[in-house]
Enzyme design. Structure first.
Site, PDB file in Angstrom:
ATOM      1  CE1 TYR A  89     -17.255  36.665 -28.881  1.00 65.46           C
ATOM      2  CE2 TYR A  89     -15.555  35.380 -27.782  1.00 65.46           C
ATOM      3  CZ  TYR A  89     -16.135  35.877 -28.936  1.00 65.46           C
ATOM      4  OH  TYR A  89     -15.577  35.576 -30.149  1.00 65.46           O
TER       5      TYR A  89
ATOM      6  CE1 TYR B 113     -11.799  33.307 -27.616  1.00 59.85           C
ATOM      7  CE2 TYR B 113     -12.172  35.541 -28.414  1.00 59.85           C
ATOM      8  CZ  TYR B 113     -12.415  34.174 -28.487  1.00 59.85           C
ATOM      9  OH  TYR B 113     -13.266  33.697 -29.439  1.00 59.85           O
TER      10      TYR B 113
ATOM     11  NE  ARG C   8      -9.760  31.153 -32.542  1.00 54.91           N
ATOM     12  CZ  ARG C   8     -10.686  31.619 -33.391  1.00 54.91           C
ATOM     13  NH1 ARG C   8     -11.919  31.825 -33.010  1.00 54.91           N
ATOM     14  NH2 ARG C   8     -10.384  31.862 -34.664  1.00 54.91           N
TER      15      ARG C   8
ATOM     16  CG  HIS D 156     -12.202  35.964 -33.893  1.00 51.11           C
ATOM     17  ND1 HIS D 156     -11.436  35.649 -32.807  1.00 51.11           N
ATOM     18  CD2 HIS D 156     -13.433  35.465 -33.637  1.00 51.11           C
ATOM     19  CE1 HIS D 156     -12.180  34.985 -31.927  1.00 51.11           C
ATOM     20  NE2 HIS D 156     -13.401  34.873 -32.407  1.00 51.11           N
TER      21      HIS D 156
ATOM     22  CG  HIS E 188     -17.693  34.975 -34.262  1.00 48.77           C
ATOM     23  ND1 HIS E 188     -17.358  33.660 -34.467  1.00 48.77           N
ATOM     24  CD2 HIS E 188     -17.030  35.342 -33.137  1.00 48.77           C
ATOM     25  CE1 HIS E 188     -16.543  33.250 -33.516  1.00 48.77           C
ATOM     26  NE2 HIS E 188     -16.323  34.248 -32.691  1.00 48.77           N
TER      27      HIS E 188
HETATM   28  O1  LIG Z   1     -15.609  26.051 -31.669  1.00 54.68           O
HETATM   29  C1  LIG Z   1     -14.986  26.396 -30.674  1.00 54.68           C
HETATM   30  O2  LIG Z   1     -14.676  25.612 -29.792  1.00 54.68           O
HETATM   31  C2  LIG Z   1     -14.546  27.808 -30.593  1.00 54.68           C
HETATM   32  C3  LIG Z   1     -13.784  28.260 -29.542  1.00 54.68           C
HETATM   33  C4  LIG Z   1     -13.356  29.578 -29.502  1.00 54.68           C
HETATM   34  C5  LIG Z   1     -13.727  30.455 -30.504  1.00 54.68           C
HETATM   35  O3  LIG Z   1     -13.352  31.740 -30.519  1.00 54.68           O
HETATM   36  C6  LIG Z   1     -14.506  29.991 -31.560  1.00 54.68           C
HETATM   37  O4  LIG Z   1     -14.835  30.877 -32.523  1.00 54.68           O
HETATM   38  C7  LIG Z   1     -14.902  28.683 -31.602  1.00 54.68           C
END
Ligand SMILES: O=C(O)c1ccc(O)c(O)c1
Length: 249
Positions: free
Chosen positions: A115, A154, A164, A167, A169
Protein backbone atom coordinates in the site's frame (compact mmCIF):
# COMPACT_ATOMS: atom_id res chain seq x y z
CA UNK A 1 -25.56 -22.58 7.49
CA UNK A 2 -28.72 -20.63 6.94
CA UNK A 3 -31.29 -21.48 4.29
CA UNK A 4 -31.03 -18.93 1.49
CA UNK A 5 -33.46 -20.56 -0.93
CA UNK A 6 -35.34 -18.02 -2.95
CA UNK A 7 -38.71 -19.73 -2.73
CA UNK A 8 -40.51 -17.19 -0.55
CA UNK A 9 -41.00 -13.65 -1.81
CA UNK A 10 -39.55 -11.03 0.50
CA UNK A 11 -42.20 -8.69 1.84
CA UNK A 12 -42.17 -5.72 4.18
CA UNK A 13 -39.97 -2.68 4.23
CA UNK A 14 -37.34 -3.82 6.68
CA UNK A 15 -34.93 -6.68 6.14
CA UNK A 16 -33.23 -7.58 9.38
CA UNK A 17 -29.63 -8.62 9.13
CA UNK A 18 -29.12 -12.35 9.27
CA UNK A 19 -26.57 -12.91 12.03
CA UNK A 20 -25.62 -16.32 10.64
CA UNK A 21 -24.67 -14.68 7.35
CA UNK A 22 -22.38 -12.04 8.84
CA UNK A 23 -19.26 -12.89 10.83
CA UNK A 24 -19.28 -12.39 14.58
CA UNK A 25 -17.66 -9.08 15.55
CA UNK A 26 -15.53 -10.95 18.08
CA UNK A 27 -13.45 -13.43 16.05
CA UNK A 28 -10.21 -14.25 17.91
CA UNK A 29 -8.62 -15.84 14.80
CA UNK A 30 -8.64 -12.28 13.40
CA UNK A 31 -6.64 -10.71 16.19
CA UNK A 32 -7.55 -7.05 15.85
CA UNK A 33 -11.26 -7.93 16.09
CA UNK A 34 -10.75 -8.80 19.75
CA UNK A 35 -10.21 -5.20 20.87
CA UNK A 36 -12.43 -3.70 18.19
CA UNK A 37 -15.55 -5.71 18.89
CA UNK A 38 -18.27 -4.13 21.03
CA UNK A 39 -18.23 -5.12 24.68
CA UNK A 40 -21.85 -4.11 25.29
CA UNK A 41 -25.19 -4.73 23.63
CA UNK A 42 -25.70 -2.69 20.46
CA UNK A 43 -28.12 0.23 20.32
CA UNK A 44 -30.01 1.07 17.16
CA UNK A 45 -30.21 4.83 16.56
CA UNK A 46 -32.52 6.57 14.12
CA UNK A 47 -30.88 8.83 11.56
CA UNK A 48 -31.10 12.53 12.35
CA UNK A 49 -32.18 15.23 9.90
CA UNK A 50 -28.63 16.43 9.37
CA UNK A 51 -27.44 12.93 8.49
CA UNK A 52 -30.33 12.33 6.12
CA UNK A 53 -30.35 15.70 4.39
CA UNK A 54 -26.73 16.74 4.76
CA UNK A 55 -24.38 16.90 1.77
CA UNK A 56 -22.87 13.63 0.61
CA UNK A 57 -19.15 13.72 0.19
CA UNK A 58 -17.76 13.68 -3.29
CA UNK A 59 -20.79 13.38 -5.54
CA UNK A 60 -20.17 16.62 -7.32
CA UNK A 61 -16.41 16.59 -7.57
CA UNK A 62 -15.44 13.48 -9.49
CA UNK A 63 -12.41 13.93 -11.69
CA UNK A 64 -11.95 12.36 -15.09
CA UNK A 65 -9.35 9.86 -13.89
CA UNK A 66 -10.98 8.96 -10.58
CA UNK A 67 -12.12 5.61 -11.98
CA UNK A 68 -8.76 4.83 -13.60
CA UNK A 69 -6.24 3.69 -10.99
CA UNK A 70 -3.83 2.73 -13.76
CA UNK A 71 -3.37 6.40 -14.56
CA UNK A 72 -4.76 8.58 -11.77
CA UNK A 73 -1.46 8.70 -9.87
CA UNK A 74 0.88 8.09 -12.80
CA UNK A 75 3.29 10.54 -14.34
CA UNK A 76 2.11 11.85 -17.72
CA UNK A 77 2.54 9.16 -20.36
CA UNK A 78 3.25 6.42 -17.79
CA UNK A 79 1.04 3.85 -16.10
CA UNK A 80 0.96 1.57 -13.07
CA UNK A 81 2.83 -1.73 -13.17
CA UNK A 82 0.75 -4.89 -13.06
CA UNK A 83 -1.95 -6.97 -14.66
CA UNK A 84 -4.45 -4.56 -16.12
CA UNK A 85 -8.05 -5.27 -15.17
CA UNK A 86 -11.50 -3.70 -15.27
CA UNK A 87 -13.73 -4.19 -12.25
CA UNK A 88 -17.40 -3.53 -12.84
CA UNK A 89 -20.78 -4.49 -11.52
CA UNK A 90 -24.05 -3.18 -10.17
CA UNK A 91 -25.24 -1.83 -6.87
CA UNK A 92 -28.56 -3.50 -6.06
CA UNK A 93 -31.14 -3.26 -3.31
CA UNK A 94 -32.80 -6.11 -1.44
CA UNK A 95 -35.17 -6.77 -4.34
CA UNK A 96 -32.49 -6.73 -7.02
CA UNK A 97 -33.38 -3.21 -8.16
CA UNK A 98 -30.53 -0.96 -9.28
CA UNK A 99 -29.37 1.75 -6.89
CA UNK A 100 -28.25 4.81 -8.89
CA UNK A 101 -26.18 7.73 -7.61
CA UNK A 102 -24.13 5.73 -5.14
CA UNK A 103 -20.58 6.93 -4.52
CA UNK A 104 -18.19 3.98 -4.52
CA UNK A 105 -14.61 4.39 -3.33
CA UNK A 106 -11.89 1.79 -3.86
CA UNK A 107 -8.46 1.31 -2.35
CA UNK A 108 -5.92 -1.42 -2.79
CA UNK A 109 -2.29 -2.51 -2.64
CA UNK A 110 -0.08 -2.32 -5.72
CA UNK A 111 0.85 -5.29 -7.91
CA UNK A 112 3.51 -6.34 -5.39
CA UNK A 113 1.09 -6.22 -2.45
CA UNK A 114 2.26 -2.89 -1.01
CA UNK A 115 0.00 0.00 0.00
CA UNK A 116 0.99 3.60 -0.44
CA UNK A 117 0.56 4.50 3.22
CA UNK A 118 2.93 5.94 5.79
CA UNK A 119 2.24 3.06 8.17
CA UNK A 120 2.90 0.39 5.54
CA UNK A 121 5.83 -1.84 6.54
CA UNK A 122 5.83 -4.54 3.87
CA UNK A 123 9.14 -4.69 2.00
CA UNK A 124 7.63 -5.01 -1.51
CA UNK A 125 8.52 -2.11 -3.80
CA UNK A 126 6.48 1.08 -4.13
CA UNK A 127 5.24 1.69 -7.65
CA UNK A 128 5.85 5.40 -8.30
CA UNK A 129 2.95 5.38 -10.76
CA UNK A 130 0.37 3.79 -8.50
CA UNK A 131 -1.58 5.54 -5.73
CA UNK A 132 -4.16 2.83 -5.08
CA UNK A 133 -7.34 4.90 -4.62
CA UNK A 134 -10.24 5.69 -6.90
CA UNK A 135 -13.97 6.32 -7.02
CA UNK A 136 -17.02 6.15 -9.23
CA UNK A 137 -20.75 6.86 -9.05
CA UNK A 138 -23.36 4.27 -10.04
CA UNK A 139 -25.39 5.19 -13.13
CA UNK A 140 -29.17 4.97 -13.65
CA UNK A 141 -28.95 1.18 -13.85
CA UNK A 142 -26.80 0.95 -10.73
CA UNK A 143 -23.68 0.21 -12.78
CA UNK A 144 -20.16 1.23 -11.86
CA UNK A 145 -16.77 0.44 -13.41
CA UNK A 146 -13.11 1.24 -12.89
CA UNK A 147 -9.77 0.30 -14.35
CA UNK A 148 -6.94 -0.82 -12.16
CA UNK A 149 -4.16 -3.38 -11.78
CA UNK A 150 -4.66 -6.63 -9.98
CA UNK A 151 -3.31 -6.12 -6.43
CA UNK A 152 -0.74 -8.51 -4.98
CA UNK A 153 -1.23 -10.64 -1.88
CA UNK A 154 0.69 -9.54 1.23
CA UNK A 155 1.70 -10.93 4.62
CA UNK A 156 0.30 -9.32 7.78
CA UNK A 157 1.11 -9.64 11.47
CA UNK A 158 -1.83 -11.72 12.66
CA UNK A 159 -0.65 -15.30 13.14
CA UNK A 160 2.64 -16.78 11.96
CA UNK A 161 2.76 -16.59 8.16
CA UNK A 162 -0.73 -15.17 7.65
CA UNK A 163 -1.32 -13.61 4.24
CA UNK A 164 -4.13 -11.55 2.80
CA UNK A 165 -5.33 -12.76 -0.58
CA UNK A 166 -5.39 -10.21 -3.40
CA UNK A 167 -8.33 -7.94 -2.63
CA UNK A 168 -9.83 -4.53 -3.32
CA UNK A 169 -11.52 -2.55 -0.54
CA UNK A 170 -14.85 -0.93 -1.37
CA UNK A 171 -16.72 1.82 0.45
CA UNK A 172 -20.27 2.49 -0.68
CA UNK A 173 -21.92 5.78 0.27
CA UNK A 174 -25.70 5.97 0.02
CA UNK A 175 -27.92 9.01 -0.17
CA UNK A 176 -27.06 10.23 3.31
CA UNK A 177 -23.73 10.77 5.01
CA UNK A 178 -24.43 8.10 7.62
CA UNK A 179 -25.14 5.45 4.98
CA UNK A 180 -21.77 3.92 4.41
CA UNK A 181 -20.86 0.28 3.92
CA UNK A 182 -17.39 -1.22 3.62
CA UNK A 183 -16.47 -4.52 2.03
CA UNK A 184 -13.68 -6.34 0.20
CA UNK A 185 -13.66 -8.01 -3.19
CA UNK A 186 -11.56 -11.10 -3.95
CA UNK A 187 -10.61 -12.73 -7.26
CA UNK A 188 -12.00 -15.94 -8.70
CA UNK A 189 -9.65 -18.88 -8.51
CA UNK A 190 -7.30 -17.47 -5.87
CA UNK A 191 -6.31 -20.29 -3.49
CA UNK A 192 -5.18 -17.74 -0.87
CA UNK A 193 -8.81 -16.78 -0.16
CA UNK A 194 -9.37 -20.01 1.74
CA UNK A 195 -6.31 -19.51 3.93
CA UNK A 196 -7.15 -15.97 5.06
CA UNK A 197 -8.09 -15.50 8.76
CA UNK A 198 -10.35 -12.53 7.93
CA UNK A 199 -12.25 -14.54 5.32
CA UNK A 200 -12.24 -17.38 7.85
CA UNK A 201 -14.45 -15.35 10.22
CA UNK A 202 -17.31 -15.56 7.71
CA UNK A 203 -19.55 -18.42 8.79
CA UNK A 204 -21.29 -19.10 5.49
CA UNK A 205 -19.50 -20.32 2.35
CA UNK A 206 -22.05 -18.66 0.09
CA UNK A 207 -21.41 -15.33 1.80
CA UNK A 208 -17.70 -15.76 1.02
CA UNK A 209 -18.41 -16.69 -2.57
CA UNK A 210 -20.44 -13.52 -2.98
CA UNK A 211 -17.27 -11.54 -2.25
CA UNK A 212 -15.34 -13.33 -5.01
CA UNK A 213 -15.59 -11.60 -8.37
CA UNK A 214 -15.74 -14.01 -11.30
CA UNK A 215 -13.54 -13.47 -14.32
CA UNK A 216 -15.86 -11.85 -16.87
CA UNK A 217 -14.46 -12.98 -20.19
CA UNK A 218 -17.21 -11.26 -22.19
CA UNK A 219 -16.06 -7.84 -21.04
CA UNK A 220 -12.31 -8.18 -21.43
CA UNK A 221 -10.68 -5.61 -23.68
CA UNK A 222 -8.53 -7.53 -26.15
CA UNK A 223 -4.82 -6.71 -25.86
CA UNK A 224 -5.52 -4.48 -22.85
CA UNK A 225 -7.38 -5.67 -19.75
CA UNK A 226 -9.29 -8.61 -18.32
CA UNK A 227 -12.59 -7.95 -16.56
CA UNK A 228 -13.98 -9.03 -13.19
CA UNK A 229 -17.60 -8.58 -12.21
CA UNK A 230 -18.60 -7.64 -8.67
CA UNK A 231 -22.22 -6.89 -7.82
CA UNK A 232 -22.98 -5.33 -4.46
CA UNK A 233 -26.28 -6.11 -2.79
CA UNK A 234 -27.00 -3.55 -0.10
CA UNK A 235 -29.66 -5.33 1.93
CA UNK A 236 -31.81 -8.41 2.24
CA UNK A 237 -31.11 -12.07 2.68
CA UNK A 238 -28.45 -12.04 -0.02
CA UNK A 239 -26.80 -8.85 1.12
CA UNK A 240 -23.11 -8.50 0.34
CA UNK A 241 -21.16 -9.06 3.48
CA UNK A 242 -19.97 -5.85 5.05
CA UNK A 243 -17.10 -5.46 7.46
CA UNK A 244 -17.65 -5.28 11.17
CA UNK A 245 -15.18 -2.58 11.78
CA UNK A 246 -17.06 0.53 10.80
CA UNK A 247 -20.61 -0.49 11.30
CA UNK A 248 -20.41 -2.51 14.49
CA UNK A 249 -22.03 -5.60 12.89
O1 LIG B 1 -8.20 -5.24 10.31
C1 LIG B 1 -7.04 -5.56 10.09
O2 LIG B 1 -6.24 -5.77 10.99
C2 LIG B 1 -6.63 -5.75 8.68
C3 LIG B 1 -5.36 -6.17 8.35
C4 LIG B 1 -5.01 -6.37 7.03
C5 LIG B 1 -5.93 -6.12 6.02
O3 LIG B 1 -5.64 -6.29 4.72
C6 LIG B 1 -7.20 -5.68 6.36
O4 LIG B 1 -8.07 -5.45 5.35
C7 LIG B 1 -7.55 -5.51 7.67
Amino acid sequence: MSDRSNSKPETGAFFARDRAWHPPAFSPGYKTSVLRSPQRALLSLDGTISEITGPVFGHSILNELDNDLIHNFARPGESAVGERIIVHGRVLDERGRPVPGVLLEFWQANAGGRYRHKKETYLAAIDPNFGGCGRAISDDEGRYAFRTIRPGAYPWPNGVNDWRPAHIHFSVFGHGFAQRLITQMYFEGDPMIWKCPIVGTIPDKQAIEQLIAPLDWGNTIPMDARAYKFDIVLRGRRSTLFENRLEGN
